[in-house]
Design a protein around this motif. Structure first.
Motif, short mmCIF file in Angstrom:
data_model
loop_
_atom_site.label_atom_id
_atom_site.label_comp_id
_atom_site.label_asym_id
_atom_site.label_seq_id
_atom_site.Cartn_x
_atom_site.Cartn_y
_atom_site.Cartn_z
N ASN A 1 24.34 -12.68 -23.66
CA ASN A 1 24.78 -11.33 -24.05
C ASN A 1 26.21 -11.33 -24.59
N VAL A 2 27.09 -12.06 -23.93
CA VAL A 2 28.49 -12.09 -24.36
C VAL A 2 28.63 -12.79 -25.70
N LEU A 3 27.87 -13.87 -25.90
CA LEU A 3 27.89 -14.57 -27.18
C LEU A 3 27.41 -13.67 -28.31
N ASN A 4 26.35 -12.93 -28.08
CA ASN A 4 25.82 -12.02 -29.10
C ASN A 4 26.86 -10.95 -29.48
N ASP A 5 27.56 -10.43 -28.48
CA ASP A 5 28.60 -9.43 -28.75
C ASP A 5 29.72 -10.02 -29.59
N GLN A 6 30.09 -11.25 -29.31
CA GLN A 6 31.17 -11.88 -30.07
C GLN A 6 30.74 -12.18 -31.51
N VAL A 7 29.48 -12.55 -31.69
CA VAL A 7 28.98 -12.77 -33.05
C VAL A 7 29.09 -11.49 -33.86
N LYS A 8 28.69 -10.37 -33.28
CA LYS A 8 28.77 -9.08 -33.97
C LYS A 8 30.21 -8.74 -34.33
N LEU A 9 31.15 -8.97 -33.39
CA LEU A 9 32.56 -8.70 -33.66
C LEU A 9 33.09 -9.60 -34.77
#
Length: 491
Positions: free
Chosen positions: A465-473
């Motif tokens: 989940n944290v990796l996906n959020d960082q990809v979006k950012l």
């Protein structure tokens, strides 16, 4: 029969001796008293001159002018002498009126962190909305007086004292130290990175507010007691931020001149001083982020760390510990996060033990980090060196949630203040056995330094989940810019 010239001169002398009392005020051209006095003298001299001109042969006008100049000069010199004596007496009284009070006011020992604190308790802070709270000397708030300190005690702050004095009337035997002095009060510990950073960052806020003024020396107090050192990481961070080494004053070996060593009971006064005693208290989140932005930027300049390459790239860093709050099975935990990182294009996992790295190596590592994973501890303060909107994942041993109090949330706060995203915490439900009921506060001594296990399913989903959020950012805004570029020499 005309009187001899000598009698006329005696007449003039007697008239002068019986002339009106001289003013004790300084002879100023704008003084009304001086104007009246000169007019009276002129009238008297004019009358005497007329009498003398009738009784004696005419004399030179220059003789008359000489007499007038002599009278006026003697009167002014006498007036200046009287005023000088009065000023000296006044300065002596001001010097004797300087009152030293204990730095540590025991009346507030039950509420040392409330209000204006027990440190320098008679003085209030200067505080503008959203800005840092501070005291500055000399200013209008101190009526132009400078700060003076007395005492070198390192065990009981109530034996050390402070006072305010006018620059022209310093206490007897006082030493005046030139330049800007930073005076810090810390209720906790300068060698704890979190507490040291919290106590020092307000000075950076004042540094910005003052158009980048740099201190010549630092004075550190803990409960009013002298401290002579701080955590090396904090000291180097300050050196990078201010562009000068941190010179901590110990008050040992202060000399007024080459042969006169200052006694410990003598006062030391400061040409200019700034005092901090509330850490980040009163500062808005925007102001705090500005401070950490500057510290991050200046640290990268200090360590010659270049900006990150453009493009979608995710740096995931695990900060490891040995002993207390280390992982029970470090290789298993690393493997879980490494698998999730490999699923994301451009993700790179880095594993580091911060105590083995220099300050600049830590700066470089964190400049490449978008997600930091760490057990609760001092090493997490490195998060301020990451770019804004980076993520923090924190882990705890058993028992901290129930017994650790608010101290367990300090890195959650730091993430918010420095512009990071705290992605929650995992708390190990399994830990060492406590001989008391588990809600007994005595169990904290067992749980505090416990080791941390792992939950593969939870860790995998959390990391994903944290990796996906960082990809979006990163996709939305992958170009890193410094929000404080150009401020206090930041690039």
């Amino acid at each position: 029969m005309n009187k001899p010239a000598s009698d006329a001169e005696n007449t003039t002398f007697n008239a002068n001796r019986n002339s009106p009392r001289k003013s004790s005020q300084p002879c100023s051209p704008s003084s009304p008293k001086l104007s009246i006095y000169l007019l009276a003298v002129f009238v008297i001299l004019f009358v005497l001159f007329q009498i003398q001109s009738l009784q004696t042969p005419p004399t030179s006008p220059w003789a008359f002018m000489h007499q007038w100049e002599k009278i006026v000069t003697n009167s002014c010199l006498s007036s200046f002498h009287d005023s000088s004596q009065e000023l000296k007496a006044m300065a002596s009284k001001l010097r004797e009126s300087v009152t030293f009070l204990p730095l540590k006011d025991l009346r507030f020992s039950h509420a040392a962190l409330k209000g204006h604190t027990w440190f320098m308790s008679s003085l209030y802070d200067i505080h503008e909305e959203g800005e840092v709270q501070y005291q500055q000397f000399p200013t209008d708030h101190s009526s132009g007086r400078v700060l003076c300190l007395k005492g070198r005690d390192r065990h009981d702050g109530s034996w050390n004292s402070y006072a305010l004095a006018w620059p022209g009337a310093l206490p007897d035997n006082a030493t005046l130290m030139k330049g800007l002095t930073f005076v810090s009060y810390n209720h906790y510990d300068y060698h704890n990175i979190w507490h040291g950073l919290s106590a020092m960052m307000p000075f950076v806020a004042w540094h910005i507010k003052s158009q980048c003024a740099v201190p010549k020396r630092w004075i550190l107090y803990h409960w009013g007691e002298i401290r002579t050192s701080m955590a090396p990481w904090v000291g180097t961070l300050l050196e990078a931020t201010f562009g000068a080494p941190v010179d901590i004053e110990t008050f040992d070996g202060i000399h007024r001149n080459e042969s006169d060593v200052v006694d410990h009971d003598d006062a030391t006064c400061f040409e200019e001083a700034v005092v901090m005693r509330h850490n980040e208290g009163g500062m808005s989140r925007e102001k705090r982020m500005e401070v950490y932005d500057l510290m991050r930027c200046r640290s990268r300049m200090y360590c010659n760390v270049s900006s990150r390459e453009k493009g979608l790239r995710i740096g995931m860093t695990m900060l490891m510990r040995n002993g207390p709050r280390s992982f029970k099975n470090a290789s298993a935990v690393i493997s879980i996060f490494e698998k999730e990182c490999q699923k994301v294009e451009g993700c790179r996992l880095m594993v580091a033990y911060p105590h083995n790295l220099t300050f600049c190596q830590q700066v470089e590592l964190m400049s490449l980090t978008d997600i930091v994973i760490s057990a609760h501890g001092a090493q997490l303060s490195n998060m301020i060196l990451m770019d804004r909107n980076s993520s923090v994942m924190e882990l705890f041993p058993k028992g901290w949630l129930e017994l650790a109090g608010v101290g367990q949330y300090v890195h959650h706060w730091l993430a918010s203040w420095s512009g990071m995203r705290h992605e929650g915490a995992w708390r190990d439900p399994i830990g060492d056995h406590c001989p008391f009921p588990e809600d007994d506060r005595r169990c904290m001594s067992v749980f505090k330094n416990g080791r941390i296990g792992h939950n593969e399913r939870y860790f995998s989903e959390w990391a994903r989940n944290v990796l996906n959020d960082q990809v979006k950012l990163k996709t939305a805004q992958y170009v890193s810019i410094s929000p404080v570029s150009g401020l206090c020499g930041c690039k």
